[in-house]
Design a protein around this motif. Structure first.
Motif, short mmCIF file in Angstrom:
data_model
loop_
_atom_site.label_atom_id
_atom_site.label_comp_id
_atom_site.label_asym_id
_atom_site.label_seq_id
_atom_site.Cartn_x
_atom_site.Cartn_y
_atom_site.Cartn_z
N UNK A 17 15.72 -70.61 -73.51
CA UNK A 17 16.25 -68.94 -73.84
C UNK A 17 15.05 -68.06 -74.73
N UNK A 18 15.09 -67.07 -74.44
CA UNK A 18 13.95 -66.13 -75.13
C UNK A 18 13.70 -64.86 -74.51
N UNK A 19 13.22 -63.95 -75.08
CA UNK A 19 13.17 -62.50 -74.58
C UNK A 19 12.11 -62.65 -73.53
N UNK A 20 12.00 -61.70 -72.28
CA UNK A 20 11.36 -61.70 -71.41
C UNK A 20 9.68 -61.91 -71.70
N UNK A 21 8.81 -62.54 -70.95
CA UNK A 21 7.52 -62.69 -71.06
C UNK A 21 6.88 -63.64 -71.96
N UNK A 22 7.84 -64.54 -72.89
CA UNK A 22 7.11 -65.31 -73.83
C UNK A 22 6.74 -66.71 -73.23
N UNK A 23 6.98 -67.01 -72.04
CA UNK A 23 6.40 -68.08 -71.23
C UNK A 23 7.36 -69.05 -71.08
N UNK A 24 8.69 -68.48 -70.95
CA UNK A 24 9.56 -69.71 -70.86
C UNK A 24 9.54 -70.59 -69.38
N UNK A 25 9.00 -69.73 -68.25
CA UNK A 25 8.97 -70.71 -67.07
C UNK A 25 7.58 -71.36 -66.83
N UNK A 26 6.75 -70.50 -67.76
CA UNK A 26 5.40 -71.42 -67.50
C UNK A 26 5.51 -72.68 -68.48
N UNK A 27 6.32 -72.76 -69.50
CA UNK A 27 6.62 -73.94 -70.07
C UNK A 27 7.47 -74.98 -69.37
N UNK A 28 8.41 -74.45 -68.75
CA UNK A 28 9.03 -75.52 -67.77
C UNK A 28 8.10 -76.01 -66.68
N UNK A 29 7.50 -75.35 -66.01
CA UNK A 29 6.71 -75.58 -65.04
C UNK A 29 5.64 -76.81 -65.70
N UNK A 30 4.86 -76.70 -66.97
CA UNK A 30 4.10 -77.58 -67.62
C UNK A 30 4.92 -78.78 -67.68
N UNK A 31 6.07 -78.76 -68.25
CA UNK A 31 6.77 -79.88 -68.75
C UNK A 31 6.95 -80.90 -67.07
N UNK A 32 7.44 -80.09 -65.78
CA UNK A 32 7.68 -80.68 -64.91
C UNK A 32 6.36 -81.09 -64.26
N UNK A 33 5.30 -80.42 -64.43
CA UNK A 33 4.22 -80.60 -63.63
C UNK A 33 4.05 -80.00 -62.47
N UNK A 34 5.20 -79.41 -62.10
CA UNK A 34 4.68 -78.60 -60.71
C UNK A 34 5.55 -77.18 -61.01
N UNK A 35 5.09 -76.36 -59.89
CA UNK A 35 5.47 -74.81 -60.11
C UNK A 35 6.97 -74.99 -59.50
N UNK A 36 8.06 -74.84 -60.31
CA UNK A 36 9.43 -74.59 -59.51
C UNK A 36 10.06 -73.32 -60.14
N UNK A 37 9.44 -72.62 -61.06
CA UNK A 37 9.74 -71.23 -61.61
C UNK A 37 8.66 -70.19 -61.44
N UNK A 38 8.76 -69.09 -60.95
CA UNK A 38 7.63 -68.32 -60.79
C UNK A 38 7.43 -67.64 -62.00
N UNK A 39 6.16 -67.03 -62.41
CA UNK A 39 5.77 -66.51 -63.33
C UNK A 39 4.76 -65.39 -63.30
N UNK A 40 4.76 -64.52 -64.13
CA UNK A 40 3.70 -63.20 -64.06
C UNK A 40 3.57 -62.47 -65.60
N UNK A 41 2.79 -61.71 -65.47
CA UNK A 41 2.34 -60.88 -66.82
C UNK A 41 3.54 -59.97 -67.06
N UNK A 42 4.36 -59.59 -66.05
CA UNK A 42 5.58 -58.72 -66.26
C UNK A 42 6.96 -59.31 -66.58
N UNK A 43 7.29 -58.67 -67.67
CA UNK A 43 8.78 -59.07 -67.91
C UNK A 43 9.66 -59.09 -66.91
N UNK A 44 10.78 -60.02 -66.98
CA UNK A 44 11.70 -60.21 -65.97
C UNK A 44 11.40 -60.61 -64.89
#
Ligand code: GTP
Ligand code: MG
Length: 302
Positions: A17-44
């Motif tokens: 959990x966390x507010x928009x844009x803090x890097x939740x998806x980037x962190x999950x992708x890093x842990x998994x080692x593959x992109x499963x969740x999309x990321x961008x500079x934009x909130x939401x």
């Protein structure tokens, strides 16, 4: 592995959990080692709940990446996104809150409340430490949060560079309840390739369109066919207003072409084979309020 040769396995769901844009998806992708969740500079950027499944030597961690929590939901789509967070919290074995280590913001406060009230092991990732010129700047924040959030394990990380991430995973794994893995160890997500394909197209729209538009865009895969030489994918891009259609297509079709090329390359990386991607933009009035559409996108897979 214990002395008797018996492996004690642990398994559990971890809400991120966390507010928009803090890097939740980037962190999950890093842990998994593959992109499963999309990321961008934009909130939401994250709209749908995606599970990322990670395995250590003796534990399976099932991360639920969630949309950034909306303090004031405006549309039915906002409400759907907040519901996804409630659903993530209902089944958790641990909760991980992500914040931007450079600044604690007022919008982090209600989420810290959710964290404090969670009846399970709690973790806080101070993310984006690669952006701190002086790591000593973390010390006052660590001291303050240590007092404010007792019993929360705090780990500084860089989801982008990877530092601290292994330590975070080990810390969470150690606190999960005993249990057999819920998913086969080679499975990395609960979502279908078809769902991930739609998301990879939406990711490019998020990244390449102006600030307001991406939120009014939806992507639907109408064909996903594995043929001998390549996978054929047809994607429909929905917008709400006629003017938005022209913006997505761009001058002489230039923008849509760029979106399509970048999405095709991301799809080829994901599927590890050549892809033919056909995109088409359609205008659909008010889809962000359309209950039928929203219930369809809330269902798992696509
Ligand atoms: N420098 C730096 N940037 C990061 C790091 N983690 C994430 N980012 C960037 O922060 C932006 C937001 O990342 P996301 O992973 O999409 O953030 P999110 O919390 O999932 O956002 P929502 O899905 O919108 O709630 C992206 O531009 C990322 O590249 C990090 O550790 N360091
Ligand atoms: Mg996200």
């Amino acid at each position: 592995m214990s002395g008797s040769g018996v492996t004690t396995t642990r398994c559990g769901h971890v809400a991120v959990i966390g507010r928009p844009n803090v890097g939740k998806s980037t962190l999950v992708n890093r842990i998994i080692g593959q992109k499963i969740s999309i990321t961008s500079r934009k909130p939401q950027t994250t709209r749908y709940r995606v599970l990322g499944i990670a395995n250590t030597a003796d534990a399976q961690l099932i991360f639920a990446d969630t949309p950034g929590w909306q303090p004031r939901p405006r549309t039915q789509l906002d409400k759907l996104m907040n519901r996804q967070i409630d659903a993530a919290l209902a089944e958790m074995a641990a909760v991980l809150m992500v914040v931007d280590a450079r600044a604690w913001k007022p919008e982090d406060d209600p989420i810290a409340e959710l964290l404090l009230n969670a009846p399970c092991p709690r973790f806080l990732a101070l993310n984006k430490i690669d952006q701190l010129k002086d790591k000593a700047a973390l010390l006052p924040l660590l001291a303050e949060l240590g007092t404010r959030l007792p019993e929360v394990e705090i780990v500084p990380v860089s989801a982008m560079k990877g530092s601290g991430v292994a330590r975070l995973v080990e810390a969470i794994a150690a606190r999960l309840p005993p249990g057999e893995p819920e998913y086969p160890v080679d499975q990395i997500t609960n979502r279908s390739e078809r769902f991930l394909a739609a998301e990879l197209v939406r990711e490019q729209l998020m990244r390449q369109l102006g600030d307001e538009l991406p939120y009014a865009v939806n992507v639907v895969i109408t064909k996903f066919e594995d043929r001998p030489e390549r996978t054929h994918i047809d994607a429909e891009i929905w917008v709400e207003k006629p003017g938005q259609k022209a913006i997505v297509i761009g001058k002489g079709g230039a923008r849509l072409k760029e979106v399509g090329t970048a999405a095709r390359m991301a799809l080829e990386r994901m599927l590890d084979r050549p892809v033919f991607l056909h995109t088409q933009v359609r205008q659909r009035d008010g889809w962000t309020e359309d209950a039928r559409v929203l219930s369809q996108i809330e269902r798992d897979g696509q």
